[in-house]
Design an enzyme around this catalytic site. Sequence first.
Site, PDB file in Angstrom:
ATOM      1  N   ASP A 108       0.934  -1.114  -0.148  1.00  0.00           N
ATOM      2  CA  ASP A 108      -0.104   0.026  -0.172  1.00  0.00           C
ATOM      3  C   ASP A 108       1.054   1.230  -0.053  1.00  0.00           C
ATOM      4  OD1 ASP A 108      -1.687   1.995   0.542  1.00  0.00           O
ATOM      5  OD2 ASP A 108      -2.401   1.481   2.373  1.00  0.00           O
ATOM      6  N   LYS A 143       2.540  11.437  -3.413  1.00  0.00           N
ATOM      7  CA  LYS A 143       1.436  10.679  -4.257  1.00  0.00           C
ATOM      8  C   LYS A 143       0.633  11.745  -4.923  1.00  0.00           C
ATOM      9  CE  LYS A 143      -1.618   6.865  -3.449  1.00  0.00           C
ATOM     10  NZ  LYS A 143      -2.336   6.093  -2.474  1.00  0.00           N
ATOM     11  N   ASP A 171     -13.477   5.049   1.004  1.00  0.00           N
ATOM     12  CA  ASP A 171     -12.029   4.973   1.270  1.00  0.00           C
ATOM     13  C   ASP A 171     -11.417   6.555   1.205  1.00  0.00           C
ATOM     14  OD1 ASP A 171      -9.081   4.687   0.965  1.00  0.00           O
ATOM     15  OD2 ASP A 171      -9.055   3.458  -0.533  1.00  0.00           O
ATOM     16  N   GLU A 204      -7.366   0.582  -4.399  1.00  0.00           N
ATOM     17  CA  GLU A 204      -7.299   0.519  -3.008  1.00  0.00           C
ATOM     18  C   GLU A 204      -8.508   0.010  -2.322  1.00  0.00           C
ATOM     19  OE1 GLU A 204      -5.807   4.394  -2.354  1.00  0.00           O
ATOM     20  OE2 GLU A 204      -3.867   3.698  -2.822  1.00  0.00           O
TER      21      GLU A 204
END
Lengths: 606, 238
Positions: A8, A69, A189, A167
């Site tokens: 992850d 990210k 999420d 994810e």
Amino acid sequence: MPRIVGIDLGTTNSLVAYMKDGRPCVIPGRTGRPMVPSVVALTDNGLIVGDSAKEHLTRSPERTVYSVKRFMGKGLADVQNELAYFPYSLTERGGVIRITLGEKSYSPPQISAMILRELKQRAEAHLGESITKSVITVPAYFNDSQRQATKDAGLIAGLEVLRIINEPTAASLAYGLQNKTQGTIAVYDFGGGTFDISILKLKNGIFEVLSTNGDTHLGGDDLDRRIADSFLDEIRTASHIDLSTYPDHMQAVRLEAERAKIRLSDELKTQIAIELPDGKGRYTRELTRDQLESMVMDIIERTLTPCRLALSDAELAPAQIDEVVLVGGSTRMPLVRRRVQELFGKQPHGDINPDEVVALGAAVQADILSGGTTDMLLLDVTPLSLGIETMGGVMSSLIRRNTTIPASAKELFTTYVDGQTGVDIHILQGERELVKDNRSLARFRLKVPPLPAGVPRIEVTFLLDANGILNVTASDMRTGQSQSIEVKPSYGLSDNEVEQMIEDSFKFAQEDVAARKLIEARLDAEALIVTTEKSLSEGARLVAQDMLAAIRDALTALTAAKGGTDPKAIRARMADLEQTAKPLSVTLLDDSLKRSLQGKKVTELT
Amino acid sequence: MDQHHTHNTGSRDLRMARSMCWHCQSEMSGEYFCERCVKVQPVSKETDYFTCFGLPRRLTIDLKKLEAKFYEMSRAFHPDFYQNKSETEQTISLGNAATLNTAYRTLRDPIQRAEYLLDLEAGSVKDIRTSPPSDLFEEILELQETVEAYRASDRTSETGRQLLTRLVAERQALDQRKQDMEHHLQQICTDWDALQDRGEATSQARTERDRLLKQMREILSNRTYVKNIVNDLAATIG
């Protein structure tokens, strides 16, 4: 097949997990914590990653990269309105953002690769074997460029990325495996930088994604900013200080805002304290949960629109969702839980660790790929429509959003002019009608044999693979010959550049190993010096003078070697010292044994 | 599966085209996997989506069965299960999975299913041009005027509100019309299936077949027309 780990790669934290006896588990670091902060810092001793790098956020903010990210697969124009928030310097080259650290600049995939390498080493240390293959998770709403950038990061880190997995769907794998769930679930999420909603149907081991939606620029970072901005405003009003000119204090405020947000998930109020620069004292206040909630309410509301769109795309009403699963650190906020519960009309599940479930799911997917798990299968979808530019700047859709992947579409191309030898094709991703409102993915030029207009017939196949990454092939319908296509990505590294980065990274890794060996040798030498000095002070009276002199010489030689940079020399001097001091240690051991036995009867010893 | 190929003249060629295993070159009798070397075989480009699922070319489909078959075939073809296989097998699995997904998406939806069948069966009715029935056409023209007036109006004014009320009513009427069309389409689909089940080869049956296909085409095209208008309307009045 070599082991495949699940990773992850998060905005705030990253984790690595693997499958152990049919159950996924995360791999802890030396401190026992499985989470590696996704932070990279340039120090005088080189680049460092994770917990130690995080400490540099306030110490040298301009040389410490966090939330990288957010820049994956992007150009500078994409992040223009948030540049002010980042203390490090960003530029652009070849459509790719570059982050300046010291004298060098790094692309986001290179920075991400450093985090990945940290995880790789952690897994290698834990499992005692070399790790070269991985499954890496990305936000479901990541576009092709962002997925490709993630794949590049893996390559640079020396990890072949066998699968890019979304994810929320990864989370559903771990959740479904643990709870043996059947029915329709919604995975909400809300992470550090991105928001995703996915709706899935779970039936007999098949995990079919019905729809997905999200916002790749909406996360805990935005909440922190909102809170920090309110502190900064107050400081400006009360103390007449503009902290934005103090990068280190800006970071301190951001971190304090994050800590306050986290504390307010368990408590109803919390104290804020921020040191002000130039001896201006400190800023203090109380922040209540109610105040926090009214500050960030509109950001939380922004997550609900994608939820409604996903439901509508799945042709489901909220009541038809059997279970709601929460993923990502931001779902710890009571306000988030409340709003999700109101939308779906049922209490969301919180029995799994929202920080670890994505990595665990990646490990499950890794196990499926390596042939371990055979009863589970994930059928995911592409989050965005894929199309090409047509006359008048309009996008013509080829593969609609929420189409199950792998998916392919064929399109026939011909020429408008006699003897024309090429057709330019522009590939786009997005839901809007006009080209300019969608994301440019890539361009390529289709080669066509020079023939009268309308005669050539070239069939182009657009294939989205199981990673959601685009592959383009073409074949001449008249001759049956296929042609290779060189697609130029609009926002991505070229193959050459990636190759160069892999090479650089290999060098870096070697330097890294060398540095590590030196540091370890120095630490071991230090420990040996300390124990030897202790023995000397305790045992000087027990051994001969010439032996003491020999030990002291060896000690001096080791101290000198320790000041150098050759780990081998240090190890050699350590061996010398150990050898020379051996009689002393033996004598000391005998001595202490004797003393411990004094006053004891023989019977007690047997 | 042969009995369902009454109209598929290409079925013989189809089997010829993939009668040999790409890997062991043996004559193949297995459908998707070679019976000798068990290698996965590419789904032929000529295989239609009904055949792909082992279904007769009918418009009424048991969605539960379709889903079960889709899941079963996904387990056979999904690239996840080909990671340890050769590059050729990986490419075949990728292509097959993509075809399977398209086939499932098409057959799952009754409208797309009918449109697909029309593409397969069209033949003589292929070039029939359809235009919306004149009453619908006039209705739409009038509606466009109302939409323009609404766009130009002050939406908070009395006129604006009245126009909005009218548009909302129009949308409901059009939605109803779309539903009626879908209902009618369903009826034709049932008729089509019944005709296929009888399997007659008379000229009367051929005439009936063409009539049904033509009707299907008309309804589908009118439905698309109405659907687009409703979507535009929804975008305007929210």
